[in-house]
Design a protein around this motif. Structure first.
Motif: not given
Length: 689
Positions: A72-75, A104-113
């Motif tokens: 989904g969108p960034a945190k 839930t949140f997951k980090e992708v390339k330094g950005v949480e989504y």
């Protein structure tokens, strides 16, 4: 696991549409099952003139449950400044049928989504299969019809639909036809039959004189005809296209033999065979030496009961056909070629282009230019000239009027009867070749040149009046005719500088429009591009790599036949150990030369500043002197041999120096290499990784 049967019951479908429609049904059913996550073991397709069917094995009882992680969108967008869920986050989970508690949140390339795990329960297979209605209604056909008061169009009216999931009926409706288990047997020998289980389909229909498996039906026809041939010591050549057509005309085949009077054997056998094959769907019969016999073989749609009546009826129909053919043949023999050619002045080739007579005049011009270019002998050129003057004359004969498929064939026959040279008569027949994408090519040089000239005239004429094929629209078969030109040139490998030939034709035709009827446009680069499109198609059919095709088509080679040679040459050398470094070196030269955008310039050796320049110059000068006389293979090898000199040159020489005179001198040397390279192929288009 369960098996599925779907059968569409129709009024009789045209024979040539049956097999492609069956294949389409199977392909679309397979795509439907894959799209709906329903694995299966096998899918079989069946057909007769009155039905299209598929039988699928080992389907699961339900779709598998699935879990899908959705991003989904960034945190920072999902949470507002107070740490509450934003409208973006709420809208995202709502769209997935979930709540913000599932985030839930997951980090992708330094950005949480934001992420959610979406679980989907698999549906019952039977419920999913109701969607097969869309498969049935999505089938496309070359012709369609409406019936009753329905807006829906189909190849023929639908009368019944069987849809079974093992023993259960899959419920859906197409128009006013509800699915069920009731199928229909042979129109005259069978009855309505209930299919209790999907697995019973073939056997239940066989009991009602319907062989639904087309391969089994075809083998029955072959076996029956083979038995007849052995019993009578006959030779029957089973034409595959005719066999396919006969197979799709019957549901329960019974082969039979009919006869015709021996007197009709005096008619040319092409006429007899065409009368039997094209109009009656009969196989011709020959003796062990290949001589035509006064018999024919076909297959009725039914059993052997009262087959004598069927034979008599077919004999009567064929006799009427042969009577007509004999009459037309005898009447045509009274005509002279000159009379027929005169009639062509009043037969329109196309309203925007002119008459068939004018087309022949233009083709005669093109034929002589092409014949001289490719090196025909004086005798061949004379034969070509005569053939071009008359080659369409048979189009106004009675026989070709009745049997259009005999055009060219009857031209050869009638030309020989009227004393024309065999070479001229042969060219008249061969000018139509190839008659299909992979059809036979002209055997004689005269016939091949006339075939090219006739097709090229059509191409130039239709382009001149702006009737250019677009998309799938090609009413005058210009793609097929152009592909024929390419195939003939690929076989003959004649010198064929297309632009030069085109301009020569244009110059002569436009000089006297009272004779030739139409003004050909200048240049016509469109025609060149169109012909190159067919060359691309030809090379693809030979499994040529895409980058090789681009390199060949991008060359500065005006001779079309050299392009075939270039494609073969590159295919042969792709795996050479020195291919990659050589192409990279030559590509570097080509790219620099393109940037320079030089016209031809003289190289001044006194401006050279090192031995690398002098060595490369001497090698290039020697190669340039031999280039026009050498084979493409020799030129390629000599260009490859330049690679060490090119590498040394670039290591020791700065091309982009400030002194413009020296820079242009260096560009001029590279330009010579680039020109020779591009005469082989656009080597910079090759992928060397």
């Amino acid at each position: 696991m369960a098996n599925v049967l779907v059968e569409i019951g129709l009024e009789e479908v045209p024979a040539h549409i049956v097999t492609p429609s069956m294949t389409q049904l199977a392909d679309k059913t397979a795509a439907f099952l894959t799209a709906h996550a329903l694995p299966y073991a096998s899918i079989a397709a069946y057909s007769t003139p009155r039905r299209l069917a598929v039988y699928v094995t080992d389907l699961p009882e339900k779709q598998a449950d699935t879990k899908e992680e959705v991003k989904g969108p960034a945190k920072k967008i999902a949470l507002d400044e107070n740490g509450n869920w934003s409208k973006a986050a709420q809208g995202f989970v709502r769209g997935q049928g979930l709540t913000t508690d599932d985030i839930t949140f997951k980090e992708v390339k330094g950005v949480e989504y934001v992420y959610v795990t979406k679980e989907t329960k698999g549906q019952e297979t039977k419920a999913v299969l109701a969607g097969l209605k869309e498969v049935i209604t999505s089938l496309t056909f070359p012709v369609t019809m409406h019936w009753a008061n329905h807006d829906f169009a189909y190849i023929r009216p639908i009368h019944w639909i069987v849809a079974l999931y093992d023993r259960e009926v899959i419920p859906f409706e197409v128009l006013d036809v509800q699915t069920g288990r009731q199928s229909r047997g042979h129109r005259f020998l069978g009855e309505t039959v209930s299919i209790d289980h999907a697995d019973e389909y073939l056997s239940k229909l066989a009991d009602q004189f319907v062989i639904a498996d087309p391969e089994k039906r075809k083998n029955m026809i072959i076996d029956q005809i083979d038995t007849i041939a052995k019993d009578n010591d006959w030779r029957i050549d089973l034409d595959e296209d005719l066999l396919e057509e006969v197979n799709n005309l019957v549901e329960y085949p019974t082969a039979f033999v009919g006869d015709f009077e021996e007197k009709y054997l005096s008619i040319p056998e092409e006429i007899l065979v065409t009368s039997m094959k094209e109009h009656q769907r009969y196989f011709d019969v020959r003796d062990a030496d290949g001589r035509l016999l006064p018999h024919f073989i076909s297959a009725r749609n039914g059993n052997a009961v009262k087959i004598e009546n069927v034979i008599k009826g077919n004999q009567k129909v064929l006799t009427a056909r042969l009577e007509d053919a004999e009459f037309f043949y005898n009447e045509d023999k009274k005509l002279t070629i000159d009379q027929c050619v005169e009639k062509l002045k009043h037969v329109t080739f196309h309203e925007k282009i002119g008459s068939l007579y004018e087309k022949m005049q233009r083709t005669a011009v093109a034929a002589q230019i092409i014949g001289e270019t490719v090196g025909l002998t004086t005798e061949e050129l004379a034969d070509l000239q005569r053939a071009a003057e008359i080659y369409k004359f048979d189009l106004v004969t009675n026989m070709v009027g009745e049997f259009p498929e005999l055009q060219g064939i009857m031209g050869e026959k009638y030309a020989l009867l009227q004393g024309e040279k065999p070479a001229v008569a042969q060219a008249i027949r061969e000018h139509y070749m190839p008659i299909s994408a992979e059809g036979a090519l002209p055997e004689s040089a005269v016939g091949a040149v006339l075939a090219i000239a006739d097709k090229l005239d059509s191409l130039l004429s239709f382009f001149a009046v702006d009737m250019v094929p677009s998309g799938s629209n090609d009413p005058y078969a210009l793609r097929r005719q152009s592909y024929g030109i390419i195939r003939i040139l690929a076989e003959k490998r004649w010198y064929f500088p297309f632009a030069q030939i085109q301009e020569q034709i244009r110059g002569l035709v436009n000089a006297d429009l009272t004779i030739y009827g139409i003004e050909l446009a200048s240049g016509q680069e469109q025609v060149t591009d169109f012909l190159k499109g067919r060359l691309r198609q030809f090379l693809l059919s030979k499994n040529t790599r895409h980058d090789v095709i681009e390199a060949v088509l991008g060359s500065r080679q005006g001779d079309i036949s050299r392009l075939f040679e270039a494609a073969q040459l590159l295919r042969d050398h792709l795996n050479d150990t020195d291919f990659k470094p050589s192409m990279e070196a030559l590509t570097r030269v080509i790219n620099l030369a393109k940037k320079a955008e030089l016209d031809e310039e003289t190289i001044d050796p006194s401006l050279f500043e090192n031995d690398a320049e002098r060595d490369l110059y001497e090698a290039v000068t020697a190669l340039e002197a031999q280039f026009a006389q050498q084979t493409m293979e020799e030129n390629y090898q000599n260009l490859v041999a330049l690679r060490p000199l090119i590498d040394t040159y670039f290591n020791q020489t700065m091309v982009m120096v400030e002194d413009e005179t020296i820079r242009r001198n260096r560009f001029a040397l590279l330009n010579k290499i680039a020109k020779m390279s591009l005469a082989v192929a656009s080597l910079d288009a090759l992928i060397t990784k």
